[in-house]
Write a protein that holds these residues in place. Structure first.
Motif, short mmCIF file in Angstrom:
data_model
loop_
_atom_site.label_atom_id
_atom_site.label_comp_id
_atom_site.label_asym_id
_atom_site.label_seq_id
_atom_site.Cartn_x
_atom_site.Cartn_y
_atom_site.Cartn_z
N UNK A 124 12.86 4.42 2.28
CA UNK A 124 12.16 5.68 2.06
C UNK A 124 12.64 6.41 0.81
N UNK A 125 11.83 7.39 0.40
CA UNK A 125 12.16 8.25 -0.74
C UNK A 125 11.77 9.67 -0.41
N UNK A 126 12.53 10.60 -0.98
CA UNK A 126 12.23 12.00 -0.73
C UNK A 126 13.18 12.91 -1.48
N UNK A 127 13.52 14.02 -0.84
CA UNK A 127 14.38 15.01 -1.49
C UNK A 127 15.36 15.58 -0.47
N UNK A 128 16.53 15.99 -0.95
CA UNK A 128 17.56 16.57 -0.09
C UNK A 128 18.04 17.88 -0.70
N UNK A 129 18.11 18.91 0.14
CA UNK A 129 18.75 20.15 -0.25
C UNK A 129 20.23 20.06 0.12
N UNK A 130 21.09 20.06 -0.90
CA UNK A 130 22.54 19.98 -0.70
C UNK A 130 23.10 21.39 -0.80
N UNK A 131 23.69 21.87 0.30
CA UNK A 131 24.20 23.23 0.37
C UNK A 131 25.71 23.18 0.55
N UNK A 132 26.45 23.49 -0.53
CA UNK A 132 27.91 23.52 -0.49
C UNK A 132 28.43 24.93 -0.71
N UNK A 133 27.64 25.92 -0.36
CA UNK A 133 28.00 27.32 -0.60
C UNK A 133 29.32 27.66 0.07
N UNK A 134 29.53 27.18 1.31
CA UNK A 134 30.76 27.49 2.03
C UNK A 134 31.99 26.83 1.43
N UNK A 135 31.79 25.86 0.54
CA UNK A 135 32.91 25.17 -0.08
C UNK A 135 33.30 25.76 -1.43
N UNK A 136 32.47 26.64 -1.95
CA UNK A 136 32.70 27.20 -3.28
C UNK A 136 33.27 28.61 -3.21
N UNK A 137 33.79 29.07 -4.34
CA UNK A 137 34.33 30.42 -4.45
C UNK A 137 33.20 31.42 -4.65
N UNK A 138 33.20 32.45 -3.84
CA UNK A 138 32.14 33.46 -3.97
C UNK A 138 32.26 34.16 -5.32
N UNK A 139 31.11 34.35 -5.96
CA UNK A 139 31.11 35.01 -7.26
C UNK A 139 29.72 35.07 -7.83
N UNK A 140 29.52 35.93 -8.81
CA UNK A 140 28.19 36.13 -9.39
C UNK A 140 27.67 34.87 -10.07
N UNK A 141 28.59 34.03 -10.59
CA UNK A 141 28.17 32.83 -11.32
C UNK A 141 28.14 31.59 -10.43
N UNK A 142 28.36 31.77 -9.14
CA UNK A 142 28.40 30.62 -8.22
C UNK A 142 27.00 30.20 -7.82
N UNK A 143 26.73 28.92 -7.97
CA UNK A 143 25.46 28.34 -7.52
C UNK A 143 25.76 26.95 -6.98
N UNK A 144 26.12 26.89 -5.71
CA UNK A 144 26.54 25.62 -5.09
C UNK A 144 25.47 25.10 -4.14
N UNK A 145 24.25 25.02 -4.67
CA UNK A 145 23.13 24.47 -3.91
C UNK A 145 22.23 23.73 -4.89
N UNK A 146 21.72 22.56 -4.47
CA UNK A 146 20.90 21.76 -5.38
C UNK A 146 19.91 20.93 -4.57
N UNK A 147 18.73 20.73 -5.12
CA UNK A 147 17.74 19.82 -4.54
C UNK A 147 17.73 18.54 -5.36
N UNK A 148 17.97 17.41 -4.68
CA UNK A 148 18.14 16.15 -5.41
C UNK A 148 17.24 15.06 -4.84
N UNK A 149 16.79 14.18 -5.74
CA UNK A 149 16.02 13.02 -5.31
C UNK A 149 16.88 12.13 -4.43
N UNK A 150 16.25 11.52 -3.42
CA UNK A 150 17.00 10.79 -2.39
C UNK A 150 16.26 9.51 -2.02
#
Length: 206
Positions: A124-150
């Motif tokens: 199969x093929x599709x997309x995945x939302x990867x959410x690593x927000x809880x693993x990153x340091x909170x801050x205005x420049x933090x963006x620890x989420x990405x949608x990637x081909x799978x």
């Protein structure tokens, strides 16, 4: 990513051949066609991440589930749209990385004559939302989420309870394209990562 592109090309060709081959098979009456739903729960893990400084982040198995809507063409071939969710705990922090995947699958069934068992394989093929927000340091420049081909490769075994219901066990491998994030101003990319999930569930045909 060259590996992803090569695998994608091979897999598309494989699915196309399987589809044409399945159309030529005379369907026996006992293999009914129709819409079905698939539900499963289980456990899975995200792959270890090795950084350029040789540090390694490792992840434990966590809870996962999937739900799918598919169409069975008869004895050999099925298609299915599946949504799955997996939480995998980071060993160092105890926080979860979350993976929500929407995948279009093609399955080939291999029914064993005179038994209720049917092994199956799927791509199969599709997309995945990867959410690593809880693993990153909170801050205005933090963006620890990405949608990637799978891409997806799966295999398992179904056991028929009756004409409409099967119990299933399935192992699913999801391979991701490059994951790009920004941890409070520090950009980073995770290359060639994946998840591995084991589910048990049921498939019900209407």
């Amino acid at each position: 990513m060259a590996f992803f592109k090569n695998f994608k090309s091979i897999s598309i060709s494989t699915l196309a051949c399987a589809s044409f081959a399945s159309a030529a098979v005379t369907q026996a009456e006992e293999f009914g066609k129709g819409i079905y739903v698939n539900l499963g729960i289980g456990s899975g893990t995200f792959s270890d991440v090795t950084w350029s400084d040789s540090l390694v982040d490792t992840f434990d198995y966590g809870f996962g589930f999937e739900a799918g809507l598919g169409y069975d063409f008869g004895k050999r071939f099925r298609t299915e749209v599946t949504y799955s969710k997996l939480n995998s705990e980071h060993d160092g922090t105890g926080n979860d990385a979350e993976f929500g995947s929407l995948i279009f699958n093609g399955f080939i069934d291999f029914p064993i004559e005179d038994t209720k068992f049917t092994p199956f394989l799927g791509l199969g093929f599709g997309t995945t939302n990867v959410d690593a927000v809880d693993l990153c340091t909170a801050g205005a420049a933090t963006d620890c989420e990405d949608d990637v081909a799978t891409f997806s490769f799966s295999g398992g075994l179904a056991y028929s309870l009756n004409d409409s219901t099967e119990l299933t066990g399935k192992v699913t491998y999801l391979g991701f394209d490059d994951i790009s994030m920004n941890n409070n101003g520090t950009a980073f990319t995770v290359l060639e990562s994946e998840t591995l999930t084991i589910n048990i569930g049921a498939r019900v045909k209407f």
